[in-house]
Design an enzyme around this catalytic site. Structure first.
Site, short mmCIF file in Angstrom:
data_model
loop_
_atom_site.label_atom_id
_atom_site.label_comp_id
_atom_site.label_asym_id
_atom_site.label_seq_id
_atom_site.Cartn_x
_atom_site.Cartn_y
_atom_site.Cartn_z
N LYS A 97 -0.80 -4.35 -3.31
CA LYS A 97 -2.06 -3.73 -2.89
C LYS A 97 -2.14 -2.33 -3.50
O LYS A 97 -1.41 -1.44 -3.10
CB LYS A 97 -2.16 -3.64 -1.37
CG LYS A 97 -3.42 -2.94 -0.88
CD LYS A 97 -3.42 -2.83 0.64
CE LYS A 97 -4.67 -2.11 1.14
NZ LYS A 97 -4.70 -0.68 0.79
N SER A 123 0.81 -1.20 0.00
CA SER A 123 0.00 0.00 0.00
C SER A 123 0.85 1.27 0.00
O SER A 123 1.48 1.59 -0.99
CB SER A 123 -0.95 -0.04 1.20
OG SER A 123 -2.01 0.88 1.04
N ASP A 126 9.88 5.67 -10.35
CA ASP A 126 9.43 6.38 -11.55
C ASP A 126 10.19 7.69 -11.77
O ASP A 126 10.44 8.09 -12.91
CB ASP A 126 7.93 6.67 -11.47
CG ASP A 126 7.08 5.41 -11.59
OD1 ASP A 126 7.63 4.38 -12.02
OD2 ASP A 126 5.89 5.45 -11.26
#
Length: 694
Positions: free
Chosen positions: A491, A466, A477
């Protein structure tokens, strides 16, 4: 509603220890009116406001029934086939029952469960009066979750004969004498037997609602009063009490640990091993005996309002059952759970003649004191605030890189994941959210300048979920740092907590809270961590079994999907360094005996995990033990935290407290092979970014 957050947590049912056995059948439990009302209100929310609404119909009823039964008897050793057939006759009726506020079906099943526990434990204890023949060739199934239910009591008796024989053999192989084995197992089964007499309607309701909510999706949950309080404590890292960690041992609530700076530790009146036999409120309140009382109930009696008095009747650790008691008074105070907060250490990594200092920030959860923040408290506690302070300290320590250790961090506050990312990336998009209507919002951090601009690494494992995945994915990224470890949990959903009592305008709390999935999050590159998790740049071996742990192990997990990328600008080019980081890592671990032993231990652990049956023949088992001992003796021993050593056959509460603490200390002091290698990888990153060549 509360602030939205990404969260992964498993609330485990408390398993109380034994007390004087009550005679007769276990209590027949019945649902309370408020529980049926809470279930109905929860159903209204789940069918209207969930991210992917699932209708409460016959199909969902069947899934709820299966999950509820599995939660009670996962190994299929208690219920008989006839029980299951009778239960399943009502499997399509649960939806109608919830709508008309009738919870008799799950309570009837639970009452049968209680009786089966009593029956099986009494039978197990009766087997201890006889001996076992360990020379015959017999096997015992370790994994029974997909096996047929016993067809008859005789078939169940045979199953339990083998189970008890297996328990006996484990202790025998550990060197225990028959008399000691008999006493240990009799106490073990008696504890399980007596537990059946302690269950309350709240336990049944919580189990049933767990089955209902997780049938909708894996991360939707129901919190009863106790679970809700524990969740609040886990998020704000504080509570009001005496500052003692309690454990049930041999019928007593025992002091397991004293929290530094708490009332219990500062008083000097309590010691580890002391037993609480009574609790009184205020200066003059009557002392209520608590021997045999459930641990969660005693905890609630000891917690209370700040500056109030609690009195404890204590049987000292070194006193016998008839020893002299002492009565102490403590003033409750706010207790900070520092062990669950962000912490820093510094590792020195040698590389030839050079030594690099790597700052390690260990973050167990993305905590945030929602209530304090809502009230405008400028000093409210949160993960990102604590990490920001640690980064200042690490700068002063002149570290060459910062490694964020998110192993087994199951998530927490979504806003904290965003703020933490900003400390390393600065201003810009961090995560995208898509709601039930398909609208996508980009969540950004507004920190003008990163708090740390040097080399960054993030260490993850299967337990990183999460909010941890949001942070790791954003670092990846943006090209800001190297992600190290094993693929994360997977998740990719966001939950919010609804206070059902506020919705119903209840003056006093009685309905509890509902945590339901309301959105899905996406990386700034448009992908999602749902199902697939975050794939590390440099892979390290892991201890978990991906078949049984992780989003992909759920049968009702949301699918992987993607949205358009956010408008973001990568500020690093870690990808260009990855080939060199990988080659340096490969060369280093090839010649690292500690790492190779760790890999070997993991292989052994996985082989043991995949065993579906175990021999009940003593000669065969001793041969296996001898082979294992030879394997361990043939190499230099290290404590790498992977337990592949001798089995003492005992459960945790059957060892002495000192032995338990010693085992915990050994695990804490184990050589963290993965952390050390992750620090070495980050040191390589720092070297390469500084222009280092080999």
């Amino acid at each position: 509603m509360r602030i939205q957050y990404g969260f992964l947590c498993m609330f485990l049912a408390i398993a109380p220890s034994a007390y004087a056995l009550e005679t007769g059948s276990p209590p027949v439990l019945a649902p309370l009116e408020q529980q049926a009302q809470a279930a109905h209100l929860s159903a209204q929310f789940l069918t209207r406001f969930h991210y992917k609404p699932v209708p409460l119909d016959d199909a969902l009823s069947a899934r709820i029934m299966n999950r509820f039964i599995k939660s009670l008897d996962p190994d299929r050793v208690l219920f008989l086939k006839a029980d299951i057939d009778k239960f399943m006759a009502d499997s399509a009726k649960i939806d109608d029952a919830i709508n008309r506020e009738d919870l008799q079906i799950p309570f009837t099943i639970f009452n049968v469960y209680e009786q089966r526990v009593v029956d099986r434990m009494n039978y197990a204890r009766s087997l201890l009066k006889q001996g076992f023949d360990f020379s015959v060739q017999e096997d015992y199934s370790l994994l029974r979750d997909k096996e047929p239910w016993p067809q008859s009591e005789a078939e169940s008796n045979e199953l339990w004969r083998k189970r008890v024989k297996s328990d006996w053999l484990r202790l025998k192989l550990a060197g225990k004498a028959d008399a000691a084995i008999r006493d240990t197992l009799d106490k073990r089964y008696e504890n399980s037997l007596e537990r059946a007499y302690k269950y309350k309607s709240d336990d049944v309701f919580q189990s049933f609602m767990d089955a209902y909510t997780t049938s909708v999706d894996p991360h939707t949950d129901y919190f009863g009063a106790t679970a809700s309080a524990e969740f609040d404590i886990s998020m704000k890292l504080s509570l009001v009490g005496i500052g003692a960690v309690l454990q049930e041992r041999d019928d007593y609530t025992t002091i397991r640990e004293l929290v530094p700076g708490g009332p219990a530790q500062l008083s000097g009146k309590l010691a580890v091993g002391d037993r609480i036999t009574g609790v009184g409120q205020g200066e003059n309140g009557a002392i209520k005996e608590v021997v045999g009382t459930r641990l969660d109930e005693i905890v609630q009696m000891i917690r209370g309002a700040k500056d109030s008095i609690v009195r404890l009747d204590i049987l000292p650790a070194d006193a016998g059952p008839d020893g002299k008691h002492r009565l102490i008074s403590l003033v409750r105070d706010k207790i900070s759970l520092e062990k669950q907060a962000a912490q820093k250490t510094i590792l020195s990594v040698k590389d030839g003649d050079a030594t690099r200092k790597i700052g390690v920030i260990t973050l167990p959860a993305f905590y945030e004191d929602f209530e304090a923040r809502r009230k405008g408290d400028k000093d409210y506690r949160s993960a990102s605030r604590d990490v920001a302070k640690l980064l200042v300290e690490l700068k002063q320590d002149n570290v060459d890189g910062v490694l964020v250790d998110l192993r087994n961090n199951g998530g927490g506050s979504l806003s904290e994941a965003i703020d933490l990312t900003g400390l390393f990336v600065g201003k810009g998009p961090v995560v995208q959210q898509r709601d039930a209507g398909g609208k996508v919002n980009v969540e950004s951090d507004d920190l003008p300048v990163p708090a740390w601009t040097g080399p960054v690494g993030v260490l993850i494992n299967r337990g990183s979920a999460s909010a941890s995945e949001i942070f790791a994915a954003a670092i990846q990224d943006y090209g800001r740092g190297v992600i190290i470890g094993e693929p994360s949990f997977g998740k990719g959903t966001v939950q919010t907590v609804v206070n059902l009592d506020q919705v119903a305008h209840n003056i006093k709390p009685k309905f509890g809270e509902l945590k339901l999935t309301v959105a899905q999050f996406f990386r700034v590159n448009g992908g999602t961590t749902q199902l697939r998790g975050v794939t590390p740049d440099i892979s390290l071996p892991g201890l978990s079994d991906p078949k049984s742990f992780g989003e992909a192990s759920y049968d009702n997990a949301l699918p992987w999907t993607q949205v358009k990328p956010a408008n973001y600008a990568p500020d690093g080019d870690i990808k260009a360094l990855l080939p060199q980081l990988q080659s340096r890592h490969d060369a280093r671990i090839k010649n690292d005996p500690d790492f190779q032993r760790f890999v070997e231990d993991i292989g052994e652990l996985k082989a043991q995990r995949e065993k579906k049956v175990i021999s009940l023949n003593e000669t065969e088992r001793r041969s296996e033990m001898t082979a294992q001992a030879k394997r361990l003796k043939s190499r230099e021993q290290i404590n790498d935290g992977v337990d592949t050593g001798e089995d003492d056959g005992l459960q945790a509460n059957e060892r002495s407290l000192s032995a338990d603490i010693a085992i915990e200390k050994a695990r804490k002091n184990a050589k963290d092979v993965l952390l050390n290698e992750a620090a070495a990888i980050l040191a390589d990153e720092a070297d390469l970014q500084a222009g280092g060549q080999r």
